[in-house]
Design a protein around this motif. Structure first.
Motif, PDB file in Angstrom:
ATOM      1  N   VAL A   1      32.823  20.889 158.896  1.00  0.00           N
ATOM      2  CA  VAL A   1      33.126  20.501 160.056  1.00  0.00           C
ATOM      3  C   VAL A   1      31.976  19.372 160.516  1.00  0.00           C
ATOM      4  N   SER A   2      32.491  18.084 160.860  1.00  0.00           N
ATOM      5  CA  SER A   2      31.690  17.423 161.457  1.00  0.00           C
ATOM      6  C   SER A   2      31.809  17.000 162.892  1.00  0.00           C
ATOM      7  N   VAL A   3      31.029  17.059 163.686  1.00  0.00           N
ATOM      8  CA  VAL A   3      31.391  17.122 165.122  1.00  0.00           C
ATOM      9  C   VAL A   3      30.481  15.952 165.650  1.00  0.00           C
ATOM     10  N   SER A   4      31.010  14.829 166.414  1.00  0.00           N
ATOM     11  CA  SER A   4      30.361  13.778 166.959  1.00  0.00           C
ATOM     12  C   SER A   4      30.748  13.551 168.321  1.00  0.00           C
TER      13      SER A   4
ATOM     14  N   PHE B   1      32.271  28.262 159.075  1.00  0.00           N
ATOM     15  CA  PHE B   1      32.059  26.562 159.243  1.00  0.00           C
ATOM     16  C   PHE B   1      30.639  26.086 158.841  1.00  0.00           C
ATOM     17  N   ALA B   2      30.744  24.977 157.921  1.00  0.00           N
ATOM     18  CA  ALA B   2      29.735  24.270 157.840  1.00  0.00           C
ATOM     19  C   ALA B   2      29.480  23.043 158.891  1.00  0.00           C
ATOM     20  N   VAL B   3      28.708  23.334 159.992  1.00  0.00           N
ATOM     21  CA  VAL B   3      28.785  22.025 160.830  1.00  0.00           C
ATOM     22  C   VAL B   3      27.661  21.045 160.799  1.00  0.00           C
ATOM     23  N   GLN B   4      27.962  19.771 160.845  1.00  0.00           N
ATOM     24  CA  GLN B   4      27.072  18.614 161.110  1.00  0.00           C
ATOM     25  C   GLN B   4      27.482  18.271 162.336  1.00  0.00           C
ATOM     26  N   LEU B   5      26.381  18.470 163.297  1.00  0.00           N
ATOM     27  CA  LEU B   5      26.407  17.972 164.779  1.00  0.00           C
ATOM     28  C   LEU B   5      25.711  16.840 164.947  1.00  0.00           C
ATOM     29  N   ALA B   6      26.334  15.844 165.782  1.00  0.00           N
ATOM     30  CA  ALA B   6      25.600  14.556 166.220  1.00  0.00           C
ATOM     31  C   ALA B   6      26.213  14.538 167.514  1.00  0.00           C
ATOM     32  N   ASP B   7      25.481  14.974 168.665  1.00  0.00           N
ATOM     33  CA  ASP B   7      25.961  14.699 170.025  1.00  0.00           C
ATOM     34  C   ASP B   7      25.072  13.562 170.527  1.00  0.00           C
ATOM     35  N   VAL B   8      25.363  12.353 170.397  1.00  0.00           N
ATOM     36  CA  VAL B   8      24.837  11.164 170.957  1.00  0.00           C
ATOM     37  C   VAL B   8      24.316  11.263 172.549  1.00  0.00           C
TER      38      VAL B   8
END
Length: 179
Positions: free
Chosen positions: A151-154, A10-17
């Protein structure tokens, strides 16, 4: 002959505001033969939503005595035990004594998970959150997983937006308490 685990990348971009965490990471996740795609996805989401220095997936399988996701400090002490699914009450009790913090992420019916974890039998049960995702969200998103997935997780205001290789999903992260 025993079946071996299947490796997913998984190539993850995480943006947990909500937590102010922004991170790009490459995760290699071993999916054990006894593990469902829904469980694996919940494990990956738990990793992302709990991301901090020292986090890692455990070496154990679904039935291991170790948490699927652990956070350790530089001395090796377990600072966070992140369990997934519907863990056993004795396992969570031990975890609450071992780790500074325990959290449970589930893709199952949270009412059933909470009913199986009687608070009076768990150390510091009032401090253990149980986070749940809508089961339809997890099923649909798990079906979109490939062996290599971008994967983009926001996360914003406990609303989870997930993009798996171009397929978009969203759900509210529900928080429950054992006590």
């Amino acid at each position: 002959m025993a079946l071996s685990a299947t490796l997913y990348t998984f190539a993850v971009q995480l943006a947990d505001v909500d937590r102010g965490v922004y991170q790009d990471m490459d995760l290699r996740v071993a999916r054990h033969p006894s593990e469902t795609a829904e469980y694996m996805l919940t494990r990956v989401l738990a990793y992302c939503l709990e991301y901090e220095d020292g986090i890692s997936f455990s070496d154990g399988g679904v039935s291991s005595d170790e948490a699927p996701v652990l956070v350790r400090d530089l001395t090796g002490h377990v600072t966070a035990w992140i369990d997934v699914g519907a863990p056993d009450v004795d396992r969570i009790h031990r975890a609450a004594k071992l780790a500074d913090r325990v959290a449970i992420y589930t893709h199952r019916d949270p009412v059933k998970v909470l009913a199986a974890l009687p608070a009076k039998r768990i150390h510091k049960s009032d401090a253990i959150p149980v986070y749940s995702f809508d089961s339809a969200f997890v099923e649909d998103a798990a079906a979109a997983i490939e062996r290599r997935t971008a994967v983009s997780v926001s996360v914003t205001e406990r609303l989870l937006y997930l993009d798996l290789g171009g397929a978009a999903f969203s759900t509210q992260i529900e928080e429950h308490r054992l006590a």
